[in-house]
Structures are given as structure tokens and as C-alpha cells.
Design an enzyme around this catalytic site. Structure first.
Site, PDB file in Angstrom:
ATOM      1  N   HIS A 248       3.636   1.286  -2.169  1.00 57.28           N
ATOM      2  CA  HIS A 248       4.310   0.014  -2.077  1.00 57.28           C
ATOM      3  C   HIS A 248       5.857   0.000  -2.156  1.00 57.28           C
ATOM      4  CE1 HIS A 248       0.392  -1.970  -3.853  1.00 57.28           C
ATOM      5  NE2 HIS A 248       0.330  -1.515  -2.559  1.00 57.28           N
ATOM      6  N   HIS A 379      -4.293   0.186   8.082  1.00 56.50           N
ATOM      7  CA  HIS A 379      -3.121   1.095   8.026  1.00 56.50           C
ATOM      8  C   HIS A 379      -2.768   2.044   8.839  1.00 56.50           C
ATOM      9  CE1 HIS A 379      -1.749  -0.416   4.013  1.00 56.50           C
ATOM     10  NE2 HIS A 379      -2.749  -0.615   3.606  1.00 56.50           N
TER      11      HIS A 379
END
Length: 403
Positions: A248, A379
Site C-alpha cells: 500500500h 493488479h
């Protein structure tokens, strides 16, 4: 050979081929019963798992992008996802979207709603039927149920009837709201969404993370006080792990650059914070236990907690390096971009069964302690697509314009 792989025709051709390989695998997730299902490591639908809204929305986003790239069949697959988001995954009685097709799970979470917005925005840019109405509805739900104007951030989740908000606030769901708000702003032309995205980033990154030595705080109580020991007894939780999630840091780094690129007068901290998060992720997360790869989580003393390597972290590392290379021109970001693509090619790309291994153990062997199978390609697909596009507007709008 060009100084940057980002300017290399050979590298671009490789990215294009990998994008087609990923969508070919992902097309098997289309469930005849509606939406997109969870795929096993071999690429079969996992019949033991009900349809998940986050997977359906993310796959719809991917296939809308594939359609905009000119991949035959992408539009029909995006429409398949939209039908589920307008149908069984939507609560026709109380509004909003369920977590999935399991009738016992009636939680309505910001994480899923962020991806509904993203899917609807990308499908709207792709001109898919009904997408614009879905986007308007999703934004209305987010506005009324999740956006907290007093805090400048979003609530986490509710019960089905919107009567009982969860007394927890999460950085992860708010990060994906930033992504969704950027898409909504570029597709609708309404600047309020980018301003709200900026406000979320300022509070979570420039505020909370900076105060914590740039160790991104993931979990908060209802008053946005950090919960540093949250899930200490469940450290490998797939969505709310204990400690700080290195991936993150990299994902936020990239999003800050997308925010900056779309603003006429962006604040200077966006670039500075993006570079700082990237550098800290490399310093503390890459090879943290001596082996190649990013560990999943760190404790508050920067020690590895969960050591398996997640494919999505490398995808976000690639994207952050590409974005910083484009933004700054610094060669060190090019070096990392190449390093992480070499790592992905060696360990993650599954040329036998398709897609990418979603999890590796600490010795970089395929594993399934946190993530079983290959649930989606969101992703990985963005990792092969976004490096070819400008930092703003968002991918769907850039592709629509011929990017």
C-alpha cells in the site's frame, strides 16, 4: 536501445502480449450464473466460492479497458459484469451492493462500492450500455452512505438497511475510493471527486503516515484514532492484516502522482510524499528477510511479520517505479522498474497455467496461505497497461482518446 524501457518498442510489444495473455485467462472467470467467479490456480471456476462483488467489479473494469484497447470480446465481457452489478449483486430494496452472492452476507462495504464506481466509470468511458446510469447510482450511494464530509474520508461498512455503520475506519478502502474518485472525476467531468480524493490522501498519507514515520497506518477507530495492534492475532488477514502493508505504500505513491498530474495547481507535497513512500517501501520492504521480493507486512519496528510475497505488491511496485520515472526522469526509478519486471518474469508469471501466481512463500515458491488460486487480474493487468499511458487522465479516458 532507448534509455528507458518505457520508450522501447520491444518492451511495449511485450507488455501488449502479456495483456492479451492475462485477459485470455481472465475470460474463464465469466460465470454463466452471473458475474465473475473466483478462479483456481489452473484457471477453473472455484465452485465452492460464491460470486464476489469486488472480483466482478474489478474484472468488469479490466474488460472495459481491454475493449478500449481493441481486444475483441472485451466489450461483451464488460457487459456480462455490468449485468451482475445491475442485477443480483445490487440490493434493489435498500440500495447499494452486497459483498457478493452469498445471501447470508449482507454487509455493504466501502471497498466493494469503490470498485463498483471504478467499473462503472471505465465501462462508461468504453461506451457500454447502461454503464452511465450505473455510475450515477453508485456515486449517489457513495455520496449518501460512505462520504463523511466532517472527516473528509469515507466510512467503512454498513448493514443491509444502512442503519448500523461499522465502528472501524480503514485506509485500504479509502485508498480505493481515491482511485474510484479519480476515475469518476475524469469520466463525469465533475471536479468534486478529485478534490475529495486529494482530501483523503492528505489526511491518510500527508497526515497520519507522516506522523508515524511514514509507516502507513491501516486501521483506525470510528474517530480516526490509529489502531496499531488491530488484528495482531490475525496478522495474515487478506484485507485487514496486522501492522503496515508495504504494497500500500507503493500503491499510494502512484495514486499521489495521478492526483498531481490531473490538477492545475497541485500541492508540492504530493510529489515529495510519493517519493518518500516509494523509498521507504524499498528500504524496509524489499528483501526485508534477505531474499528477493516484498514481504507482505511489517511491524512498527520495520520487522517482517508475514513473509509471503503477494503478486499485487510487485505489480504496484512496477507501477510506482514507472510513474516516478515518467514524473522525475530519474534513472534510479528505471532501474527498479526493470528489477521488478525481471522478478515478476522469473517468479510470478505462470506460463503453464496462465496469469500470475498470486502468492509466493519466503523462498519465492508458489503458495496459498493468504490467497488461494488466482481470483482476478486487476493488479497484473494494470501493471502491463498503465506504464504506457500518461499519469492523467485515468486509463479508460486516456484509451478512449487514443492513448
Amino acid at each position: 536501445m532507448p534509455d528507458s524501457w518505457l520508450d522501447s518498442d520491444t518492451h511495449r510489444a511485450w507488455l501488449d502480449a502479456e495483456a492479451r495473455r492475462l485477459t485470455a485467462f481472465a475470460s474463464g472467470a465469466a460465470d454463466p450464473r452471473g458475474g465473475f467467479g473466483w478462479l483456481t490456480a489452473r484457471g477453473d471456476l472455484d465452485g465452492d466460492r460464491p460470486t464476489q462483488t469486488w472480483i466482478t467489479a474489478r474484472m468488469t473494469h479490466v474488460f472495459a479497458l481491454a475493449h478500449l484497447r481493441g481486444e475483441p470480446g472485451g466489450g461483451a465481457l464488460a457487459d456480462h459484469g455490468l449485468a451482475a452489478l445491475r442485477g443480483p449483486l445490487r440490493d434493489a430494496g435498500h440500495g447499494g451492493w452486497y459483498a457478493g452472492a452469498d445471501p447470508a452476507d449482507t454487509v455493504k462495504a466501502g471497498y466493494e462500492h469503490a470498485f463498483v464506481v471504478l467499473a462503472a466509470a471505465s465501462a462508461t468511458a468504453a461506451g457500454r450500455p447502461g454503464a452511465a446510469d450505473l455510475l450515477a447510482e453508485a456515486l449517489d450511494v457513495v455520496e449518501k452512505r460512505f462520504w463523511d464530509p466532517a472527516e473528509g474520508r469515507c466510512l467503512e461498512s454498513w448493514d443491509r438497511t444502512w442503519s448500523d455503520p461499522e465502528p472501524y475506519r480503514g485506509a485500504n478502502s479509502n485508498m480505493h475510493m481515491v482511485e474510484a474518485f479519480l476515475a469518476a472525476g475524469d469520466v463525469t467531468g465533475d471536479p468534486v471527486w478529485r478534490q475529495r480524493a486529494l482530501g483523503i490522501a492528505e489526511r491518510i498519507v500527508h497526515g497520519s503516515a507522516a506522523r508515524n514515520g511514514w509507516r502507513l497506518v491501516e486501521h483506525f477507530d470510528a474517530a480516526w484514532r490509529p489502531l496499531l495492534e488491530y488484528n495482531a492475532d490475525a496478522p495474515d488477514h487478506p484485507f485487514r492484516p496486522y501492522g503496515s502493508t508495504v504494497g500500500h505504500w507503493l500503491e499510494w505513491s502512484r495514486l499521489l502522482l495521478h492526483l498531481e498530474a490531473g490538477m492545475a495547481e497541485p500541492p508540492g507535497w504530493l510529489l515529495r510524499d510519493a517519493v518518500t513512500l516509494f523509498d521507504r517501501a524499498v528500504e524496509y520492504g524489499w528483501r526485508a528477510d534477505g531474499a528477493d521480493g516484498f514481504v507482505y507486512t511489517l511491524d512498527w519496528s520495520d520487522r517482517p511479520v508475514v513473509r509471503p510475497r503477494m503478486h499485487w505488491v510487485v505489480a504496484e511496485a512496477i507501477l510506482a517505479a514507472a510513474a516516478l520515472r515518467r514524473r522525475t526522469g530519474e534513472a534510479r526509478f528505471e532501474d527498479w522498474y526493470r528489477t521488478w519486471w525481471d522478478y515478476a518474469a522469473r517468479y510470478l508469471l505462470d506460463h503453464r497455467a496462465g496469469s500470475w501466481h498470486h502468492e509466493l512463500d519466503a523462498e519465492n515458491r508458489p503458495a496459498r496461505t493468504v490467497w488461494a488460486g488466482k481470483p482476478d487480474v486487476y493488479h497484473a493487468y494494470q501493471a502491463v497497461l498503465l506504464p504506457r499511458l500518461p499519469l492523467a487522465p485515468v486509463a479508460a479516458v486516456a484509451l478512449r482518446a487514443g492513448g
